[in-house]
Write a protein that holds these residues in place. Structure first.
Motif, PDB file in Angstrom:
ATOM      1  N   LEU A   3       0.822  -1.212   0.000  1.00 40.35           N
ATOM      2  CA  LEU A   3       0.000   0.000   0.000  1.00 40.35           C
ATOM      3  C   LEU A   3       0.855   1.262   0.000  1.00 40.35           C
ATOM      4  CD1 LEU A   3      -2.954  -0.903   2.370  1.00 40.35           C
ATOM      5  CD2 LEU A   3      -3.078  -0.320  -0.051  1.00 40.35           C
ATOM      6  N   ASN A   6       1.885   1.733  -3.502  1.00 40.64           N
ATOM      7  CA  ASN A   6       0.753   1.976  -4.393  1.00 40.64           C
ATOM      8  C   ASN A   6      -0.358   2.689  -3.637  1.00 40.64           C
ATOM      9  OD1 ASN A   6       1.699   0.309  -6.786  1.00 40.64           O
ATOM     10  ND2 ASN A   6       1.831  -1.153  -5.104  1.00 40.64           N
ATOM     11  N   PRO A   7      -0.150   3.951  -3.270  1.00 43.04           N
ATOM     12  CA  PRO A   7      -1.129   4.657  -2.442  1.00 43.04           C
ATOM     13  C   PRO A   7      -2.458   4.923  -3.157  1.00 43.04           C
ATOM     14  CG  PRO A   7       0.613   6.148  -3.149  1.00 43.04           C
ATOM     15  CD  PRO A   7       1.010   4.771  -3.578  1.00 43.04           C
ATOM     16  N   ASP A   8      -2.486   4.770  -4.477  1.00 51.49           N
ATOM     17  CA  ASP A   8      -3.722   5.017  -5.217  1.00 51.49           C
ATOM     18  C   ASP A   8      -4.713   3.859  -5.116  1.00 51.49           C
ATOM     19  OD1 ASP A   8      -1.755   3.613  -6.663  1.00 51.49           O
ATOM     20  OD2 ASP A   8      -2.880   3.915  -8.530  1.00 51.49           O
ATOM     21  N   GLN A   9      -4.276   2.701  -4.591  1.00 53.96           N
ATOM     22  CA  GLN A   9      -5.170   1.549  -4.463  1.00 53.96           C
ATOM     23  C   GLN A   9      -5.862   1.547  -3.106  1.00 53.96           C
ATOM     24  OE1 GLN A   9      -3.175  -2.137  -5.279  1.00 53.96           O
ATOM     25  NE2 GLN A   9      -3.567  -1.930  -7.462  1.00 53.96           N
ATOM     26  N   THR A  10      -7.090   1.024  -3.116  1.00 49.28           N
ATOM     27  CA  THR A  10      -7.789   0.837  -1.840  1.00 49.28           C
ATOM     28  C   THR A  10      -7.204  -0.396  -1.159  1.00 49.28           C
ATOM     29  OG1 THR A  10      -9.490  -0.622  -2.740  1.00 49.28           O
ATOM     30  CG2 THR A  10      -9.914   1.764  -2.836  1.00 49.28           C
ATOM     31  N   ARG A  11      -7.535  -0.551   0.095  1.00 48.98           N
ATOM     32  CA  ARG A  11      -7.048  -1.709   0.847  1.00 48.98           C
ATOM     33  C   ARG A  11      -7.540  -3.018   0.214  1.00 48.98           C
ATOM     34  NH1 ARG A  11      -4.481  -1.647   5.426  1.00 48.98           N
ATOM     35  NH2 ARG A  11      -4.643  -3.308   6.943  1.00 48.98           N
ATOM     36  N   GLU A  12      -8.787  -3.052  -0.207  1.00 46.60           N
ATOM     37  CA  GLU A  12      -9.346  -4.261  -0.834  1.00 46.60           C
ATOM     38  C   GLU A  12      -8.642  -4.577  -2.156  1.00 46.60           C
ATOM     39  OE1 GLU A  12     -11.341  -1.709   0.309  1.00 46.60           O
ATOM     40  OE2 GLU A  12     -11.773  -2.775   2.181  1.00 46.60           O
ATOM     41  N   GLU A  13      -8.366  -3.553  -2.950  1.00 38.82           N
ATOM     42  CA  GLU A  13      -7.652  -3.758  -4.213  1.00 38.82           C
ATOM     43  C   GLU A  13      -6.235  -4.282  -3.961  1.00 38.82           C
ATOM     44  OE1 GLU A  13      -9.584  -0.361  -7.141  1.00 38.82           O
ATOM     45  OE2 GLU A  13      -8.008   0.217  -5.730  1.00 38.82           O
ATOM     46  N   ALA A  14      -5.600  -3.719  -2.952  1.00 36.95           N
ATOM     47  CA  ALA A  14      -4.245  -4.156  -2.616  1.00 36.95           C
ATOM     48  C   ALA A  14      -4.247  -5.618  -2.177  1.00 36.95           C
ATOM     49  CB  ALA A  14      -3.654  -3.271  -1.525  1.00 36.95           C
ATOM     50  N   SER A  16      -6.436  -7.905  -2.948  1.00 35.28           N
ATOM     51  CA  SER A  16      -6.750  -8.708  -4.126  1.00 35.28           C
ATOM     52  C   SER A  16      -5.518  -8.890  -5.007  1.00 35.28           C
ATOM     53  CB  SER A  16      -7.877  -8.050  -4.911  1.00 35.28           C
ATOM     54  OG  SER A  16      -8.136  -8.763  -6.084  1.00 35.28           O
TER      55      SER A  16
END
Length: 94
Positions: A3, A6-14, A16
């Motif tokens: 995270l 990749n700060p642009d991703q949500t926790r769920e996306e990360a 996944s």
């Protein structure tokens, strides 16, 4: 860590993405390991963490650190095949 990179991703996306990467790594770059039940029993919550437990855990970790390949399923299957061949040879000689 992912995270932060990749700060642009949500926790769920990360999560996944990390699951997907882990699955690929396990599928294409990992060995299957086999552990005897006695070793697995060392990690049961009901096992008393006494001096004997500590010694067994130390020995297992030492063996694993020296020869991790000996814990793979392919090596275990090879050993089982050799033992079976030896039994068959012994039976044939009797």
């Amino acid at each position: 860590m992912y995270l932060r990179r990749n700060p642009d991703q949500t926790r769920e996306e990360a999560f996944s993405t990390q699951d997907f990467i882990s699955d690929l790594e396990a599928k294409y770059n990992a060995d299957d390991y086999y552990f005897e039940q006695e070793l697995m029993d060392l990690f049961r919550a009901s096992v008393e963490h006494n001096q004997a437990w500590g010694a067994m855990l130390f020995l297992e970790l030492r063996f694993y650190s020296c020869m991790p390949e000996s814990y793979t399923k392919s090596v275990r299957n090879m050993v089982l095949a050799e033992e079976e061949a030896e039994r068959n040879l012994a039976q044939a000689n009797t």
